[in-house]
Design an enzyme around this catalytic site. Structure first.
Site, PDB file in Angstrom:
ATOM      1  N   LYS A  77       0.873  -1.182   0.000  1.00  0.00           N
ATOM      2  CA  LYS A  77       0.000   0.000   0.000  1.00  0.00           C
ATOM      3  C   LYS A  77       0.901   1.220   0.000  1.00  0.00           C
ATOM      4  O   LYS A  77       1.992   1.191   0.584  1.00  0.00           O
ATOM      5  CB  LYS A  77      -0.850   0.009   1.271  1.00  0.00           C
ATOM      6  CG  LYS A  77      -2.103   0.840   1.152  1.00  0.00           C
ATOM      7  CD  LYS A  77      -3.234   0.045   0.529  1.00  0.00           C
ATOM      8  CE  LYS A  77      -4.512   0.802   0.468  1.00  0.00           C
ATOM      9  NZ  LYS A  77      -5.616  -0.057   0.003  1.00  0.00           N
ATOM     10  N   GLY A 177     -25.548   1.770   2.105  1.00  0.00           N
ATOM     11  CA  GLY A 177     -24.600   2.378   1.159  1.00  0.00           C
ATOM     12  C   GLY A 177     -24.957   1.927  -0.239  1.00  0.00           C
ATOM     13  O   GLY A 177     -24.835   0.740  -0.562  1.00  0.00           O
TER      14      GLY A 177
HETATM   15  P1  NAD Z   1     -19.038   4.741  -2.957  1.00  0.00           P
HETATM   16  O1  NAD Z   1     -18.504   6.063  -2.559  1.00  0.00           O
HETATM   17  O2  NAD Z   1     -19.304   4.458  -4.388  1.00  0.00           O
HETATM   18  O3  NAD Z   1     -20.427   4.494  -2.166  1.00  0.00           O
HETATM   19  C1  NAD Z   1     -20.553   4.653  -0.806  1.00  0.00           C
HETATM   20  C2  NAD Z   1     -22.037   4.775  -0.478  1.00  0.00           C
HETATM   21  O4  NAD Z   1     -22.188   4.806   0.940  1.00  0.00           O
HETATM   22  C3  NAD Z   1     -22.713   6.038  -1.000  1.00  0.00           C
HETATM   23  O5  NAD Z   1     -24.002   5.678  -1.469  1.00  0.00           O
HETATM   24  C4  NAD Z   1     -22.839   6.928   0.240  1.00  0.00           C
HETATM   25  O6  NAD Z   1     -23.949   7.803   0.171  1.00  0.00           O
HETATM   26  C5  NAD Z   1     -23.066   5.857   1.280  1.00  0.00           C
HETATM   27  N1  NAD Z   1     -22.816   6.279   2.656  1.00  0.00           N
HETATM   28  C6  NAD Z   1     -21.842   7.061   3.160  1.00  0.00           C
HETATM   29  N2  NAD Z   1     -22.012   7.204   4.481  1.00  0.00           N
HETATM   30  C7  NAD Z   1     -23.100   6.483   4.814  1.00  0.00           C
HETATM   31  C8  NAD Z   1     -23.776   6.232   6.017  1.00  0.00           C
HETATM   32  N3  NAD Z   1     -23.349   6.755   7.170  1.00  0.00           N
HETATM   33  N4  NAD Z   1     -24.882   5.449   5.989  1.00  0.00           N
HETATM   34  C9  NAD Z   1     -25.316   4.905   4.829  1.00  0.00           C
HETATM   35  N5  NAD Z   1     -24.697   5.110   3.667  1.00  0.00           N
HETATM   36  C10 NAD Z   1     -23.622   5.891   3.651  1.00  0.00           C
HETATM   37  O7  NAD Z   1     -18.044   3.689  -2.320  1.00  0.00           O
HETATM   38  P2  NAD Z   1     -17.845   2.159  -2.739  1.00  0.00           P
HETATM   39  O8  NAD Z   1     -16.769   2.074  -3.749  1.00  0.00           O
HETATM   40  O9  NAD Z   1     -19.170   1.542  -3.017  1.00  0.00           O
HETATM   41  O10 NAD Z   1     -17.239   1.573  -1.389  1.00  0.00           O
HETATM   42  C11 NAD Z   1     -18.049   1.274  -0.272  1.00  0.00           C
HETATM   43  C12 NAD Z   1     -17.212   0.527   0.750  1.00  0.00           C
HETATM   44  O11 NAD Z   1     -16.730  -0.682   0.164  1.00  0.00           O
HETATM   45  C13 NAD Z   1     -15.975   1.239   1.265  1.00  0.00           C
HETATM   46  O12 NAD Z   1     -15.763   0.830   2.603  1.00  0.00           O
HETATM   47  C14 NAD Z   1     -14.867   0.677   0.408  1.00  0.00           C
HETATM   48  O13 NAD Z   1     -13.604   0.757   1.063  1.00  0.00           O
HETATM   49  C15 NAD Z   1     -15.311  -0.748   0.265  1.00  0.00           C
HETATM   50  N6  NAD Z   1     -14.773  -1.456  -0.898  1.00  0.00           N
HETATM   51  C16 NAD Z   1     -14.981  -0.968  -2.155  1.00  0.00           C
HETATM   52  C17 NAD Z   1     -14.505  -1.710  -3.238  1.00  0.00           C
HETATM   53  C18 NAD Z   1     -14.756  -1.242  -4.649  1.00  0.00           C
HETATM   54  O14 NAD Z   1     -14.435  -2.016  -5.555  1.00  0.00           O
HETATM   55  N7  NAD Z   1     -15.329  -0.092  -4.894  1.00  0.00           N
HETATM   56  C19 NAD Z   1     -13.799  -2.899  -3.029  1.00  0.00           C
HETATM   57  C20 NAD Z   1     -13.623  -3.359  -1.727  1.00  0.00           C
HETATM   58  C21 NAD Z   1     -14.131  -2.637  -0.670  1.00  0.00           C
END
Ligand code: NAD
Length: 368
Positions: A77, A177
């Site tokens: 990382k 989310g």
């Molecule tokens: P994103 O920004 O596309 O979506 C996040 C969503 O969560 C949004 O809809 C936002 O409004 C919502 N949100 C934020 N705070 C909130 C709360 N308090 N209550 C309810 N909803 C809330 O992000 P993402 O890429 O979908 O990632 C989401 C999570 O998954 C993160 O923890 C990220 O580290 C993890 N993750 C993502 C990936 C990926 O491929 N994108 C892979 C592994 C893990």
């Protein structure tokens, strides 16, 4: 010196590099945790308050995640100090300087993370010839667009459904989310006959026991509107999603949303962790003791990193989908079988599986 070595253990970190280029304002740290399984792959995070310790800890998480995913990659990382919303020409200068600084660090492959994106990876590839998570136009597989992590999450749920005694047809799902991970997970589950009874974003929760229209909610979010703007369903506060009775609960937003103080509110049979560390250790143990099956983050949400690894090896989008489903299905089964045999919670069984793979790979290496 004590500070530098404080986080060492026999598994890593293998190398920690501090980069300082005052003329371009670059301050960064690269942590390569372990390369027994192959060159480390892991994101570059840009934020004003990142630390070396954060890089080292996140690199360890990537070692476990990549090994658990069955990838021929170790974990690494990097963190870059800076405001990710700085003017683009400034960001390009900084990222290109970072790329030049890591050119000879061949055991580290950079991917996107918080504060960096496909364009940044394109600049890095242009400078040093290696990066993952590239723009589509230069061979990238846009993992958020195709829903790589949501697809993997659903493969994990499919593999776990018999262990939890759930039939996906008619299963009630609640998704916290509705971003890149959550919306695609909801879409793939709806395709398998599951019913989305609630979804939340940072503004609120939308609930309807009769089922919500997933495609309409995706369109609403694409239009930049909150879920609660949808004409149907009950509108509740964001954390109300925790209280929704369902068969499958999917955290896909923020870390530590389920803790000792609110774990008692969850009424579900299966939790599939889309977000990273959405549940504290204590709360995860409480769920295990109550008989709720929890699919750990680094097994269930590995679709994104698997997609990046396939891209790095020159694979296509359809290969990426196939590999995600194959690997996550097999790994989920291995973890749940291990947990069932040993009586361990799935997370502990998953760590044991990853450690076994790292040790087996290390046995082939001169520098262990
Ligand atoms: P994103 O920004 O596309 O979506 C996040 C969503 O969560 C949004 O809809 C936002 O409004 C919502 N949100 C934020 N705070 C909130 C709360 N308090 N209550 C309810 N909803 C809330 O992000 P993402 O890429 O979908 O990632 C989401 C999570 O998954 C993160 O923890 C990220 O580290 C993890 N993750 C993502 C990936 C990926 O491929 N994108 C892979 C592994 C893990």
């Amino acid at each position: 010196m004590q500070d530098v070595f404080r986080l060492d253990d026999p598994q890593g970190p293998y190398k920690v590099i501090y980069i300082h280029r005052p003329t371009v304002g670059l301050k960064a740290v690269v942590a390569i945790d372990n390369i027994a399984c192959g060159p480390a792959i892991g994101g570059a995070r840009m934020a004003a308050d990142v630390t070396a310790e954060e890089a080292i800890r996140l690199a360890r998480a990537m070692t476990l995640k990549n090994a658990a995913a069955g990838l021929a990659h170790g974990g690494g990382k990097s963190v870059i100090v800076g405001n990710p919303r700085m003017p683009l020409p400034e960001k390009e200068r900084l990222i290109r300087a970072f790329a030049c600084a890591i050119e000879n660090l061949e055991e580290y492959i950079v991917g996107p993370d918080m504060g960096t994106d496909e364009l940044c990876m394109g600049w890095i590839k242009d400078e040093i010839g290696r990066a993952a998570g590239l723009p589509r136009e230069i061979g990238g597989i846009p993992l958020d667009e195709i829903g790589a992590t949501g697809l993997g999450l659903v493969a994990a749920i499919e593999a776990a459904k018999d262990y939890a005694g759930i039939d996906l047809k008619g299963a009630r799902i609640a998704v916290q989310g509705f971003g890149a991970v959550g919306k695609h997970a909801a879409r793939f589950l709806a395709e398998r006959g599951a019913v989305l009874v609630a979804a939340s974003d940072s503004r609120g929760t939308l609930a309807d026991p009769q089922g919500l229209d997933v495609a309409a909610l995706i369109a609403l979010k694409a239009d930049g509107q909150p879920l609660t703007e949808h004409p149907r369903g009950r509108k509740l506060e964001p954390n109300a999603i925790i209280d929704i009775e369902c068969d499958i609960w999917i955290p896909a937003a923020r870390p530590d949303v389920i803790r000792a103080d609110n774990v008692g509110r969850l009424r579900t049979r299966l939790v599939a962790e889309g977000a990273n560390i959405p549940i504290t250790d204590e709360a995860e143990r409480a769920l295990h003791d109550r008989g709720v099956l929890v699919l750990p983050d680094f097994i269930a949400n590995a679709g994104g990193v698997i997609c990046a690894a396939v891209e790095y090896q020159g694979g296509t989008e359809s290969t990426a989908r196939q590999v995600i489903v194959e690997k996550i299905t097999a790994n989920t089964r291995a973890v749940l079988d291990g947990a069932r045999k040993s009586g361990m919670p799935p997370r502990q069984a998953a760590v044991a599986l990853a450690q076994r793979r790292i040790e087996a790979a290390a046995a082939t290496r001169r520098w262990r």
